[in-house]
Design a protein around this motif. Sequence first.
Motif, PDB file in Angstrom:
ATOM      1  N   ARG A 212       0.840  -1.204   0.000  1.00  0.00           N
ATOM      2  CA  ARG A 212       0.000   0.000   0.000  1.00  0.00           C
ATOM      3  C   ARG A 212       0.869   1.246   0.000  1.00  0.00           C
ATOM      4  N   ILE A 213       0.586   2.154  -0.940  1.00  0.00           N
ATOM      5  CA  ILE A 213       1.294   3.425  -1.026  1.00  0.00           C
ATOM      6  C   ILE A 213       0.270   4.552  -1.164  1.00  0.00           C
ATOM      7  N   PRO A 214       0.604   5.757  -0.713  1.00  0.00           N
ATOM      8  CA  PRO A 214      -0.361   6.855  -0.847  1.00  0.00           C
ATOM      9  C   PRO A 214      -0.538   7.269  -2.300  1.00  0.00           C
ATOM     10  N   ASP A 215      -1.756   7.643  -2.646  1.00  0.00           N
ATOM     11  CA  ASP A 215      -2.012   8.241  -3.957  1.00  0.00           C
ATOM     12  C   ASP A 215      -1.551   9.696  -3.853  1.00  0.00           C
ATOM     13  N   THR A 216      -0.558  10.053  -4.645  1.00  0.00           N
ATOM     14  CA  THR A 216       0.040  11.390  -4.537  1.00  0.00           C
ATOM     15  C   THR A 216      -0.794  12.471  -5.208  1.00  0.00           C
ATOM     16  N   ILE A 217      -1.847  12.082  -5.919  1.00  0.00           N
ATOM     17  CA  ILE A 217      -2.649  13.057  -6.658  1.00  0.00           C
ATOM     18  C   ILE A 217      -3.971  13.356  -5.957  1.00  0.00           C
ATOM     19  N   ILE A 218      -4.599  12.332  -5.396  1.00  0.00           N
ATOM     20  CA  ILE A 218      -5.881  12.525  -4.718  1.00  0.00           C
ATOM     21  C   ILE A 218      -5.696  12.221  -3.234  1.00  0.00           C
ATOM     22  N   GLY A 219      -5.915  13.208  -2.390  1.00  0.00           N
ATOM     23  CA  GLY A 219      -5.759  13.024  -0.960  1.00  0.00           C
ATOM     24  C   GLY A 219      -6.752  12.016  -0.406  1.00  0.00           C
ATOM     25  N   ASP A 220      -6.351  11.336   0.685  1.00  0.00           N
ATOM     26  CA  ASP A 220      -7.185  10.343   1.369  1.00  0.00           C
ATOM     27  C   ASP A 220      -7.447   9.104   0.519  1.00  0.00           C
ATOM     28  N   TYR A 221      -6.637   8.889  -0.505  1.00  0.00           N
ATOM     29  CA  TYR A 221      -6.698   7.673  -1.309  1.00  0.00           C
ATOM     30  C   TYR A 221      -5.355   6.964  -1.251  1.00  0.00           C
ATOM     31  N   SER A 222      -5.400   5.660  -1.463  1.00  0.00           N
ATOM     32  CA  SER A 222      -4.175   4.869  -1.546  1.00  0.00           C
ATOM     33  C   SER A 222      -4.213   3.972  -2.770  1.00  0.00           C
ATOM     34  N   ILE A 223      -3.022   3.541  -3.167  1.00  0.00           N
ATOM     35  CA  ILE A 223      -2.859   2.531  -4.213  1.00  0.00           C
ATOM     36  C   ILE A 223      -2.366   1.259  -3.542  1.00  0.00           C
TER      37      ILE A 223
END
Length: 230
Positions: A212-223
Amino acid sequence: MGWEVDDTNIGQNYLAFCKAAVEDTTLFNGFKTHPHYTPILSHVSKVQGQKYLEEIDSDLLQYKHINDVYGRPTLHTYNSYEIDPTSLRYIKIVSDIRKFLGTDLGSVLEIGGGYGGLCLFIRSILEVTSYSIKDNKSVIPLVEKYLKLHKLELNTEQSKNYDTVVSTFAWDELEFDEREYYLHIMKESKRGYLVAKNQKIEQHEWPEDFIRIPDTIIGDYSIIHWNRIK
């Protein structure tokens, strides 16, 4: 699929529109900008599109216009060309998938297929043996119509075993039990890629090899991505 928005006005308008657009050529020709469609899909902003563009592998930009031919999307200017920012999102996702999962995906299941845009990019850029989409039964005919224009067909055989599972943003719209069902399929797959809200992700238990990594474009989302074939 069990949608949390099924009983909302937005969800009902969206599903009714998907049905109508399959039969009505005028509606289909402009579906990507219709007010009953864009609350659910095709609403990536110009600013978000720029952020996606900055994260795309440059060699993939040769495919930038393949998704903008049908449906009359809203185009914005980036550098010297016009493109739908939703297409930039899809190309960025494919860029991620290639980096994390490789180029040979085998049999693919996409959970929540939109209108088939991501499917179009994946099948144009990566190697796929079959491609299945699970979505609301009112949505699939629109997907099939859109992909047919690109000379693509979906695999309609029922299965619970796929080499690769992909889901981008649809996870958030599923009811809890439905997410658990698809999580089981993910756990049985060789590789996969998911984009979802942190809140929805944290309601489930994930295997240790799912990264799991943070989505750097949309806050409060992860990849979340996983690859058991390396």
